[in-house]
Design an enzyme around this catalytic site. Sequence first.
Site, short mmCIF file in Angstrom:
data_model
loop_
_atom_site.label_atom_id
_atom_site.label_comp_id
_atom_site.label_asym_id
_atom_site.label_seq_id
_atom_site.Cartn_x
_atom_site.Cartn_y
_atom_site.Cartn_z
N TYR A 146 -4.42 3.16 7.63
CA TYR A 146 -5.45 2.49 7.53
C TYR A 146 -6.62 2.99 8.85
O TYR A 146 -6.44 4.17 8.88
CB TYR A 146 -5.58 0.71 7.77
CG TYR A 146 -4.36 0.35 6.74
CD1 TYR A 146 -4.26 0.66 5.50
CD2 TYR A 146 -3.49 -0.66 7.32
CE1 TYR A 146 -3.40 0.03 4.58
CE2 TYR A 146 -2.39 -0.99 6.64
CZ TYR A 146 -2.49 -0.79 5.34
OH TYR A 146 -1.57 -1.36 4.55
N LYS A 186 0.76 3.40 -3.04
CA LYS A 186 -0.33 4.23 -3.21
C LYS A 186 -0.07 5.79 -3.18
O LYS A 186 -0.83 6.58 -3.88
CB LYS A 186 -1.61 3.78 -2.14
CG LYS A 186 -2.15 2.56 -2.72
CD LYS A 186 -3.07 2.02 -1.33
CE LYS A 186 -3.63 0.78 -1.36
NZ LYS A 186 -4.36 0.12 -0.44
N TYR A 237 -2.46 -2.39 -10.62
CA TYR A 237 -2.52 -2.21 -9.25
C TYR A 237 -1.63 -3.31 -8.61
O TYR A 237 -0.84 -3.05 -7.71
CB TYR A 237 -3.89 -2.37 -8.87
CG TYR A 237 -4.14 -2.12 -7.30
CD1 TYR A 237 -3.75 -1.28 -6.55
CD2 TYR A 237 -4.37 -3.61 -6.76
CE1 TYR A 237 -3.95 -1.32 -5.01
CE2 TYR A 237 -4.49 -3.66 -5.30
CZ TYR A 237 -4.42 -2.34 -4.57
OH TYR A 237 -4.45 -2.33 -3.17
N VAL A 255 0.99 -3.91 3.78
CA VAL A 255 1.05 -5.11 4.40
C VAL A 255 2.32 -6.03 4.14
O VAL A 255 2.59 -7.37 4.84
CB VAL A 255 -0.11 -6.03 3.86
CG1 VAL A 255 -1.41 -5.51 4.61
CG2 VAL A 255 -0.21 -6.22 2.56
N SER A 275 0.73 -1.10 -0.14
CA SER A 275 0.10 0.02 -0.08
C SER A 275 0.81 1.32 0.00
O SER A 275 0.37 2.29 -0.30
CB SER A 275 -0.64 -0.02 1.20
OG SER A 275 -2.01 -0.52 0.86
N1 GLN Z 1 -1.55 -5.46 -2.41
C1 GLN Z 1 -2.29 -5.26 -1.09
C2 GLN Z 1 -3.90 -5.46 -1.34
O1 GLN Z 1 -4.35 -5.04 -2.35
C3 GLN Z 1 -2.11 -4.17 -0.40
C4 GLN Z 1 -2.86 -3.75 0.81
C5 GLN Z 1 -2.18 -3.09 1.90
O2 GLN Z 1 -0.80 -3.03 1.87
N2 GLN Z 1 -2.89 -2.76 2.82
O3 GLN Z 1 -4.61 -6.04 -0.48
#
Ligand code: GLN
Length: 304
Positions: A240, A64, A188, A258, A61
């Site tokens: 988050y 992003k 993505y 994650v 994430s």
């Molecule tokens: N690639 C992960 C997903 O789409 C990214 C989520 C994350 O890092 N919170 O679930």
Amino acid sequence: MEKVLHTLYHKNKVYCKQGKVASYIPALAKQDGEKFGVAVMDLSGKFFAVGDVEEKFTLQSISKVFTLMLAIIDKGQEYVFSKVGMEPTGDPFNSIVKLETMNPSKPLNPMINAGAIAISSMIKGKNNGERFNRIRGFLEEIIGEKITFNEEVYLSEKETGNRNRAAAYFMKDVGIIEGNVEEVLDLYFRHCSLEVNCIQLAKLAGMLANQGVSVITGKRMVSKEITQLVKSFMVTCGMYNASGQFAIKVGVPAKSGVGGGIMAVVPNKYGVAVWGPALDQVGNSIGGVKILEDMSKEFDWSIF
Ligand code: GLN
């Protein structure tokens, strides 16, 4: 700083044992939950680092933040925020529950999965390969070196990412996503699977601490206005549904993934990276959050 960092590192490493590595992406389940690293770079490029700072992990994430910057450069703020909201959420990062009930129907913000998938669909390029190379190239230009890609994690997520697929098809139905949904998802999954180590992540953070100018190359990568915008999202949505608590306890813009990485920005002072793949229940690095709390107190980092 070096000495304090060592003390805080050993104090907080024990928390890693209490967390769990992400397993919903099968390839991530192979990570060693006891790994832990922290790197701090000041704006002259000087480093302070302890632990497993040379080992690569996937951005997940954290990517992003960078795709958001590119989408704004490509499409402008007005278009981007006509499709994706600016509000934090109390729901988990992969939640799809509010997509249908929001009026108008749009993902709450660009830091949750649905919002980030919509953002991926806005990156310009002749084909997916070109779009992906732009994202990767943007990161490489910030840190002045090559960025690697973890094919295994990418394929693993592509195979199992059905919740993200559900969000994407819903967004296609309501007109948030244009173009081919599988291509958007592929992009993505690819940008989530770009890899860095703590040293490289601190360099990425440094660009944001330095108002959009790479500390390594001196090149302006984005406008000050865009860095302010993404740092605001990092404060309100970057950790988050624990972003509120993080703002209170640490008080700096940050984005977690994650894979266990957290990129934190101490404006005008430091780019900070921590990595510990053992996660807490929300999906943030458990040792990473703890050491950032201590570092913030020790060095008086809170922006509030
Ligand atoms: N690639 C992960 C997903 O789409 C990214 C989520 C994350 O890092 N919170 O679930």
